[in-house]
Design an enzyme around this catalytic site. Structure first.
Site, PDB file in Angstrom:
ATOM      1  N   GLU A  37      15.374   3.083  -6.519  1.00 36.30           N
ATOM      2  CA  GLU A  37      16.574   3.869  -6.799  1.00 36.30           C
ATOM      3  C   GLU A  37      16.974   4.747  -5.615  1.00 36.30           C
ATOM      4  O   GLU A  37      18.170   4.963  -5.366  1.00 36.30           O
ATOM      5  CB  GLU A  37      16.355   4.743  -8.038  1.00 36.30           C
ATOM      6  CG  GLU A  37      15.172   5.697  -7.937  1.00 36.30           C
ATOM      7  CD  GLU A  37      15.000   6.519  -9.194  1.00 36.30           C
ATOM      8  OE1 GLU A  37      15.905   6.504 -10.034  1.00 36.30           O
ATOM      9  OE2 GLU A  37      13.951   7.183  -9.322  1.00 36.30           O
TER      10      GLU A  37
ATOM     11  N   ALA B  51      18.311 -10.796  -0.215  1.00 42.15           N
ATOM     12  CA  ALA B  51      17.557 -10.139   0.857  1.00 42.15           C
ATOM     13  C   ALA B  51      16.310  -9.428   0.339  1.00 42.15           C
ATOM     14  O   ALA B  51      15.551  -8.869   1.134  1.00 42.15           O
ATOM     15  CB  ALA B  51      18.456  -9.142   1.594  1.00 42.15           C
TER      16      ALA B  51
ATOM     17  N   ARG C 140      -4.260  -8.927  13.962  1.00 41.04           N
ATOM     18  CA  ARG C 140      -4.699  -8.766  12.587  1.00 41.04           C
ATOM     19  C   ARG C 140      -4.759 -10.121  11.888  1.00 41.04           C
ATOM     20  O   ARG C 140      -4.175 -11.101  12.365  1.00 41.04           O
ATOM     21  CB  ARG C 140      -3.737  -7.819  11.863  1.00 41.04           C
ATOM     22  CG  ARG C 140      -3.744  -6.412  12.424  1.00 41.04           C
ATOM     23  CD  ARG C 140      -2.558  -5.592  11.955  1.00 41.04           C
ATOM     24  NE  ARG C 140      -1.292  -6.092  12.475  1.00 41.04           N
ATOM     25  CZ  ARG C 140      -0.132  -5.456  12.336  1.00 41.04           C
ATOM     26  NH1 ARG C 140      -0.091  -4.303  11.695  1.00 41.04           N
ATOM     27  NH2 ARG C 140       0.970  -5.959  12.833  1.00 41.04           N
TER      28      ARG C 140
ATOM     29  N   GLY D 223      17.401  -2.161   1.268  1.00 41.01           N
ATOM     30  CA  GLY D 223      16.625  -2.382   2.484  1.00 41.01           C
ATOM     31  C   GLY D 223      17.493  -2.375   3.731  1.00 41.01           C
ATOM     32  O   GLY D 223      18.721  -2.237   3.669  1.00 41.01           O
TER      33      GLY D 223
ATOM     34  N   LYS E  34       8.407 -16.100  10.472  1.00 43.10           N
ATOM     35  CA  LYS E  34       6.996 -16.295  10.129  1.00 43.10           C
ATOM     36  C   LYS E  34       6.805 -17.447   9.156  1.00 43.10           C
ATOM     37  O   LYS E  34       5.664 -17.869   8.893  1.00 43.10           O
ATOM     38  CB  LYS E  34       6.416 -14.998   9.568  1.00 43.10           C
ATOM     39  CG  LYS E  34       6.319 -13.907  10.634  1.00 43.10           C
ATOM     40  CD  LYS E  34       5.933 -12.570  10.073  1.00 43.10           C
ATOM     41  CE  LYS E  34       5.800 -11.536  11.194  1.00 43.10           C
ATOM     42  NZ  LYS E  34       7.041 -11.334  11.958  1.00 43.10           N
TER      43      LYS E  34
END
Length: 566
Positions: free
Chosen positions: A270, A317, A490, A245, A363
């Site tokens: 992968e 992470a 949202r 990431g 958050k």
């Protein structure tokens, strides 16, 4: 005899010190410095020896000949550089872009040198602009200081400059914004010299890039204690989950630079692992044990990884992070962010991992979404393990990062490329921003100073209006016809994010940009018990705002139907 010996010794010492073997660039400061040391050393030894052994040896010989020799040798080098064209200004091609350079410091001087010496430099410098009044008569490689920053728009028009190069490596966002506005006002494009953390080996012409809105949001001076960070990573076995990431790959890059004994990159994607390995090691063969394909939801598989590699430090992470998607599929958020984190903690405890840094999100403070609620539970689970077993397990909480896949800036740019419109949820919505390298530097620093079970909250600066980001991106794209549409918040989304919950009180840490917060613990037994029935999961998620149960009214107003039905 004196001169002959001096010449012989000069040649011998010159080769011995590699002075005549290309140790330094001809005529450079380093070469002349070494040359001076050799000449003075020889003259000192010979002067004393001849004064003591030769009758009526003229002292003037020992005093004046060495400086004269040094001057002649330096003059030869100066002539060589002049004749070889090392510092000569090359003829400009007709299509070179006329530019004004903002900043007459080291970066500006380097830009001028590169433009003058590059065979096909894309720029033709018209002059410099600098706000330092003491530089008004300065010449930067023969280029004049044309004026100060406030004169920029006028100077662009007078000299018909097409671009402005901002040659200040650590420019503050306020200055960048001001220069960008003045350049745009006069019809010139702004080019940026990247900040030092993005440059390796100094300024290069290819490294110059167009002004980006990221330059306004992510240029803060971040100072970390590198020796402290290296102290718990250098020579250690480090495992990074979610290494494919945006955050995980940058953490991997920074950790690798600190010299770990072994660095393991774990991810269930992968292709993402391939990209990270390619970025760090220069190959993407995926055939070495440093890349680990594993899903943190699979406790048995994860345990085999931990038992095989025995990490000393884990940087966790791996997470699902897209708020709207988790509102639609809350159980997926539960499986990865809660159960996956619990699996990491369990496996780490079983093999004796001494330190874990759990990457969280803002958050999790006053959580109103599945993302926030699941990450809040991950923080509390980490705190439970730290306090129960007296381990250096901490969480690090921060907001949006610039440049990550799916970030708002990335989405806006894609919408602009498609011709618009740009979609903004609300004209007043604000978010915290930080660049990925900045965030990861502070994550590693927090891993050093964090106390067991604490949540380390990164200082994200001032919140930024998303509308301002959209408008700035439209402005720099020069596509002023692109519209902005408002879609409304949202489910589970906040108008303004917070870094601390209402029930939390932040305390200062040893780093000025990191605040420490205590969170209530969450036992793994309750997680396992809740996992047996979906309504228990819903109840557990519902209690994550500030770690206490919300009244039913608040629950109905802030939680989405997707959570209620999970």
């Amino acid at each position: 005899t004196y001169v002959a010996l001096a010449v012989v010794l000069q040649i011998v010492l010159g080769f011995w010190s590699q002075l005549y073997l290309g140790r330094s660039k001809v005529g450079s400061y380093a070469e002349v410095t070494l040359l001076s040391i050799v000449v003075l050393g020889i003259s000192g030894v010979l002067g004393v020896a001849f004064a003591l052994t030769v009758d009526r040896f003229p002292n003037a010989t020992g005093v004046f000949l060495p400086p004269l020799a040094l001057i002649l040798m330096a003059a030869g080098r100066w002539a060589f550089r002049g004749l070889s064209g090392t510092d000569r200004r090359r003829s400009r091609q007709g299509d070179a872009t006329p530019v004004i350079v903002y900043g007459a410091g080291e970066a500006g001087d380097e830009v001028a040198r590169l433009v003058d010496t590059a065979p096909d430099a894309p720029y033709r410098i018209l002059g410099f602009v600098d706000d330092d009044r003491s530089k008004r008569f300065l010449r930067v490689r023969r280029y004049k200081i044309l004026g100060r920053g406030r004169d920029l728009a006028r100077l662009i028009r007078e000299h018909e400059a097409e671009q402005v190069i901002l040659a200040i490596g650590n420019a503050e966002p306020g200055l960048i914004k001001e220069v960008a506005e003045r350049s745009t006002e006069a019809g010139a494009k702004l080019i940026i010299v990247p900040p030092p953390r993005e440059r390796i080996g100094g300024v290069t012409l290819s490294g110059l890039r167009e002004f980006d809105v990221v330059d306004l949001l992510g240029r803060r001076p971040i100072e970390t204690n590198t020796s402290e960070v290296a102290g718990y990573l250098a020579g250690k076995v480090v495992l990074i989950t979610g290494a494919g990431g945006s955050i995980g790959s940058e953490l991997a890059k920074q950790v690798q630079a600190l010299g770990p004994e072994k660095l393991y990159l774990l991810d269930r994607d992968e292709s993402a692992l391939h990209s990270t390995q390619l970025m760090i090691y220069g190959n993407g063969l995926l055939d070495t044990d440093e890349t680990v394909l594993c899903d943190i939801r699979d406790e048995a598989a994860l345990l085999r990884v931990f038992e095989l590699h025995r990490p000393d430090v884990v940087l966790h992470a791996a997470a699902l992070k897209h708020l709207p998607m988790l509102e639609r599929f809350p159980m997926e958020g539960w499986k990865t962010n809660v159960v996956g984190t619990l699996n990491v903690l369990k496996c780490a405890r079983r093999v004796g991992v001494g330190r874990i840094v759990n990457v969280s999100t803002d958050k999790a403070a006053d959580a109103t979404s599945v993302l926030g609620q699941t990450k809040r539970l991950a923080e509390r689970l980490t705190a439970w393990y730290a306090r129960k077993f007296n381990l250096d397990y901490v969480s690090v909480r921060f907001g949006n990062v610039l440049g990550s896949r799916g970030s708002v800036v990335h989405a806006f740019k894609a919408q602009i490329e498609q011709g618009g419109p740009i979609t903004v949820t609300d004209p007043e919505v604000t978010r915290y921003f930080m660049t990925i390298p900045e965030a990861c530097e502070l994550v590693l620093q927090a891993g050093v100073i964090g106390q067991r079970g604490q949540v380390m909250v990164l200082d994200m600066g001032e919140p930024v209006r998303i509308l301002d980001v959209a408008e700035r991106l439209i402005e720099v794209s020069h596509r002023h016809h692109i519209r902005i549409e408002y879609t409304g918040l949202r489910p589970g989304e906040k108008l303004h994010e917070v870094l601390l919950s209402r029930a939390e009180r932040g305390l200062p840490s040893r780093h000025p940009l990191i605040t420490q917060v205590s969170v209530p613990v969450q036992s793994p037994e309750e997680i396992a018990f809740a996992a047996s029935e979906s309504h228990r999961i819903r109840e557990l998620l519902r209690r994550q705002s500030s770690g206490v149960e919300l009244p039913p009214e608040a629950d109905r107003s802030t939680h989405s139907g997707a959570v209620q039905s999970s």
